[in-house]
Design a protein around this motif. Sequence first.
Motif, PDB file in Angstrom:
ATOM      1  N   ARG A  48       4.624   6.450   5.292  1.00 32.64           N
ATOM      2  CA  ARG A  48       3.447   6.394   4.429  1.00 32.64           C
ATOM      3  C   ARG A  48       3.123   4.949   4.065  1.00 32.64           C
ATOM      4  N   TRP A  49       2.005   4.760   3.363  1.00 27.23           N
ATOM      5  CA  TRP A  49       1.555   3.379   3.143  1.00 27.23           C
ATOM      6  C   TRP A  49       2.548   2.618   2.272  1.00 27.23           C
ATOM      7  N   LEU A  52       3.033   2.853  -1.700  1.00 28.88           N
ATOM      8  CA  LEU A  52       3.090   4.172  -2.309  1.00 28.88           C
ATOM      9  C   LEU A  52       4.317   4.325  -3.204  1.00 28.88           C
ATOM     10  N   SER A 154      -5.612   8.297   6.095  1.00 30.56           N
ATOM     11  CA  SER A 154      -4.586   7.842   5.155  1.00 30.56           C
ATOM     12  C   SER A 154      -3.187   7.928   5.748  1.00 30.56           C
ATOM     13  N   SER A 155      -2.968   8.858   6.674  1.00 29.33           N
ATOM     14  CA  SER A 155      -1.653   9.001   7.294  1.00 29.33           C
ATOM     15  C   SER A 155      -1.316   7.817   8.189  1.00 29.33           C
ATOM     16  N   HIS A 175      -5.457  11.753  -5.050  1.00 33.85           N
ATOM     17  CA  HIS A 175      -4.401  10.749  -5.220  1.00 33.85           C
ATOM     18  C   HIS A 175      -4.459   9.620  -4.204  1.00 33.85           C
ATOM     19  N   SER A 176      -4.420   9.964  -2.928  1.00 28.95           N
ATOM     20  CA  SER A 176      -4.354   8.917  -1.916  1.00 28.95           C
ATOM     21  C   SER A 176      -5.616   8.070  -1.919  1.00 28.95           C
ATOM     22  N   ASP A 179      -5.486   5.624  -4.901  1.00 29.27           N
ATOM     23  CA  ASP A 179      -4.481   4.580  -4.678  1.00 29.27           C
ATOM     24  C   ASP A 179      -4.972   3.538  -3.681  1.00 29.27           C
ATOM     25  N   CYS A 289      -9.392   9.703   3.430  1.00 32.05           N
ATOM     26  CA  CYS A 289      -8.365  10.342   2.587  1.00 32.05           C
ATOM     27  C   CYS A 289      -8.773  11.796   2.398  1.00 32.05           C
TER      28      CYS A 289
END
Length: 377
Positions: A48-49, A52, A154-155, A175-176, A179, A289
């Motif tokens: 993930r990023w 995070l 986002s992935s 959420h994503s 962020d 996202c």
Amino acid sequence: MESSEHTDVLIIGAGQSGLALGYHLQRQGRQVLLVDRNQRVGDSWRARWDSLKLYSPANRDGLPGMPFPAGKTSYPTKDAMADYLEAYAERFELPVRLATAVDALTQEDGRFVADTGDSRIEAETVVVASGVFEKPQVPGFADELSPTITQLHSSAYRNLSQLQDGPVLVVGASHSGADIAYEAASRHQVVLSGRDTGQLPASVETRRGRMLFRGLFFAGTHLLTVDMPLGRKMRPHIRHGGAPLLRFRHSDLRRAGVERVLDRTTGVEDGLPVLDGGRVLDVRNVVWCTGFRPDFSWIELPLEIGEDGYPVQYRGASTTPGLYFLGLPFLHSFASMLIGGAGRDAERVAEQIVTAPKSPRFLVWNGAIDAVEADAR
């Protein structure tokens, strides 16, 4: 030649849900095998990023038998969570087989059969704990965007180095989205598009926010469940519309310079994204996202799928005897999406497996796993 083996319980996926279930079942003396497509336990978090962090504090991030090794009010990074899961598997000597993807799940002669390409694993019981974050969902018109625009789901997003100079459109405001929009605003002009999913009255990383989170966790465990009318009403919205903002809230986004628009991104005009109000956005980057879509097509046996695309189940038990699920969003409650909730769900599934009627077969371990037919007399 394709090798073949047997186990009592096969757990597909060695993330937090699968590991917690393995812990409970081993304590009950059940023979368990966990398989995971990744190279290391925790790799789904490592991928993930970079920036995070979990939305729940460390005192809510431990699995059964092993508290998270951090200050109870701290918020672990995604890499800390990955390392914790790896340490958890090692501490309890859970039998995890890595780099093993299940291509198909079928049934033969009353047993489940998992095909992993070069081997087949037979099991009396199967628990699918692989989650749903495998099929990124991007609108069909994304292919119509100009090739000069950088597009990332986002992935696939890791950090700002992947974006080119110029404005950024972040599509999806849960959420994503919040962020990534907040992070991108440090270097770019950012538009965040998507419906309002609500927000916690204070950031989870404030004292007030931590108190509110405790209340949310209690409600998400005891009130927002499929057993309660409010929980049943909320589940489809949570599964397909996103949860309320917990860390970066509306005021944080405004201060960072993010332009928040409630219009959805619905099309393309001259290679540029268009909002449903008709506004054309001249951007150089788009970060989708927009979540993930469930895909259970590899389960090649009768499986009841609900209108929302998820298997019909109650507390993880599907309508197919012997087949269970863990790690689904809102499996039983809002808290199912949190680490603490995953451990609770795993305990309930373990109870069901242990108390389920015995198969006419039994399994013995003698260096290899052999299936032995029970005496029918």
